[in-house]
Design an enzyme around this catalytic site. Sequence first.
Site, PDB file in Angstrom:
ATOM      1  N   ASP A  48      72.190  72.995 -33.161  1.00 50.24           N
ATOM      2  CA  ASP A  48      73.524  73.595 -33.169  1.00 50.24           C
ATOM      3  C   ASP A  48      73.371  75.117 -33.187  1.00 50.24           C
ATOM      4  O   ASP A  48      72.836  75.688 -34.139  1.00 50.24           O
ATOM      5  CB  ASP A  48      74.276  73.118 -34.413  1.00 50.24           C
ATOM      6  CG  ASP A  48      75.686  73.688 -34.505  1.00 50.24           C
ATOM      7  OD1 ASP A  48      76.073  74.486 -33.626  1.00 50.24           O
ATOM      8  OD2 ASP A  48      76.392  73.348 -35.474  1.00 50.24           O
TER       9      ASP A  48
ATOM     10  N   CYS B 202      82.504  79.202 -58.187  1.00 44.58           N
ATOM     11  CA  CYS B 202      81.785  78.876 -59.414  1.00 44.58           C
ATOM     12  C   CYS B 202      81.457  77.384 -59.409  1.00 44.58           C
ATOM     13  O   CYS B 202      82.352  76.542 -59.227  1.00 44.58           O
ATOM     14  CB  CYS B 202      82.646  79.213 -60.626  1.00 44.58           C
ATOM     15  SG  CYS B 202      81.944  78.679 -62.200  1.00 44.58           S
TER      16      CYS B 202
ATOM     17  N   CYS C 162      81.614  84.396 -63.632  1.00 46.60           N
ATOM     18  CA  CYS C 162      82.919  83.758 -63.452  1.00 46.60           C
ATOM     19  C   CYS C 162      83.833  84.190 -64.592  1.00 46.60           C
ATOM     20  O   CYS C 162      83.563  83.890 -65.759  1.00 46.60           O
ATOM     21  CB  CYS C 162      82.781  82.234 -63.449  1.00 46.60           C
ATOM     22  SG  CYS C 162      84.381  81.376 -63.312  1.00 46.60           S
TER      23      CYS C 162
END
Length: 447
Positions: free
Chosen positions: A356, A206, A228
Site C-alpha cells: 500500500d 491517552c 494527560c
Amino acid sequence: MSLRSQLALAVGKSSQWFLKTFTKGGSSLPGKLALKIDPDILDMIAKDYEVVVVTGTNGKTLTTALTVNILKQAYDNVLTNTTGANMLQGIVSTFLSAKTHQKGKKFAVLEIDEASLAKVTSYFKPSLFLFTNIFRDQMDRYGEIYTTYQMILDGAAKAPEAVILANGDLPIFNSKETSNPRVYYGFDHEPDEEVTPHSNTDGLLCPKCHHILQYKMITYSNQGKYYCPHCGFKRPELTYQLTKLKGMDHTYSEFEIDGESYRIEVGGLYNVYNALAATAVGSYYQVSPEKIRQGLSSDQKVFGRQEVIHVGDKECTLVLVKNPVGLNQVIDMVALAPQPFQLVHLLNANYADGIDVSWIWDGDYEKFAHMAIPHVIAGGERSEEIALRLKVAGLEGNHFKEIKEIPKVVEAIKELPSGRVFILATYTAVLQLRKELAAQGYIDGGM
C-alpha cells in the site's frame, strides 16, 4: 549436547562455510538446514550469550549497528545479524557464524522484525529488549500501531525476566503493564513549555482515558514530554536522558547524554534517537562514556542510511524511506544540506516495502517546494504514483522526469549537473539501485 544437536551444528557450519566460500551468500540456508535436523538448536547455541534484541518501526538497523560498535569497544565477542536476516533461520545462521571456543562475555545484538519477534522468542530467551519506536508502517502487514505494539509485547512476554529498554518519549510504550521490568530513555534537553503537535499526528489519545494528550516538549511526531490533564497519565521517569543538542546538519549530530558529549557521523534528529538508544544499551552494560564515544564515532554508513555513493562527479546520498514519520524526518534532514541539490525518489510496492503506497500522501513533500532543487527524477516500479505526489507538492515546474526502470534512472543521474544528489528509495528499490550501481562498478557488491 545431544547427537542431534551435534549433527545440526555440523551441517549448519559446513553449509555456511561452503556458501560463503563458493557463492558469497547463504545468510539463511545454513540455519534452515540446522533447524530441520534439530528444531531446538537455537536454544542450545544461544545459551551462553547476552542477547540484545532491537525491534520497532524505524531505526532498527542503525541502532543495531551503533550498539554493536559500542559493545565491541568493551567486549571481544559480539555477534550480530548484519545481513538483515531476522527470521528464525537467519538468527540461527548468525549464531552458527560464531567462532568456537570463545573466551569472555559473549553478546549477540539482533535486529528482529516486529511481526517475527514472538516466533523467535519461542526458541530462545533474550536478556534485553530495546524498543525504538512504533509508527504507522506497512499497514497491510502490521495493522495499526496498537496491533504492532501487541506483537512485540507478546514476544517480550516469552522472556519475562528480560528487561525492556524503551523509548520513554513515545506514549504507546507506557500504555500497558508488562511482566518484564522496564527502563526508559528519552529527550530532556529543553525547559518545559506548552506545545501543540501537528494536526496530522498519530497516537495522541491517552491510552488510559482517551482524552487528547498535551505536551511540554515535542521532538517529532508524537514523541516528547507528554501528559494527560484529565487522568494524570504522563511520561515515565527516564533512566537515560539526552540533555543537550549541540549541533546538527545533514552529515553529523553532536549532543550530550547524561552530561557526556557524543557525536555521530549522520544527520537528522531521528538518528540522534538511534544513538541515544544505543548509548543506553552501552550504559546498561557498564560501557564507559569514552568507549561509547569511540563506538558512536565510526563513519561506517549502514546500508541505505545516508550512504554516500559517488557516480562520476555526483555525490549521491542514498536514504531509505518507508513510512510518513520516517519520510518527514528525512525531508527535515535533507533541508539541512547546502542548496541547490538534485532529488531522485524511487517507489516500489513489493511485500518488503509494503504493497500500500498511500502513505506517501501523508508525507510533507511540500517542504521540497521551498528548497532549491533544479532537477527531479521520479522512478521505480510505482513511478506514476510518486511522480504525481511530487507534482502535487509543487515540484512539477523543475526539470522533472518520470523513469520507471532503475538502469535508466542511473543513466539519468549521470546526466545531472555535478554536485549533490539525494536519492530517497523504498527497501526493494534500494536493493535494485545498489545492484545496478555494483554492476557498473560504482560500489562493491549488491548489498
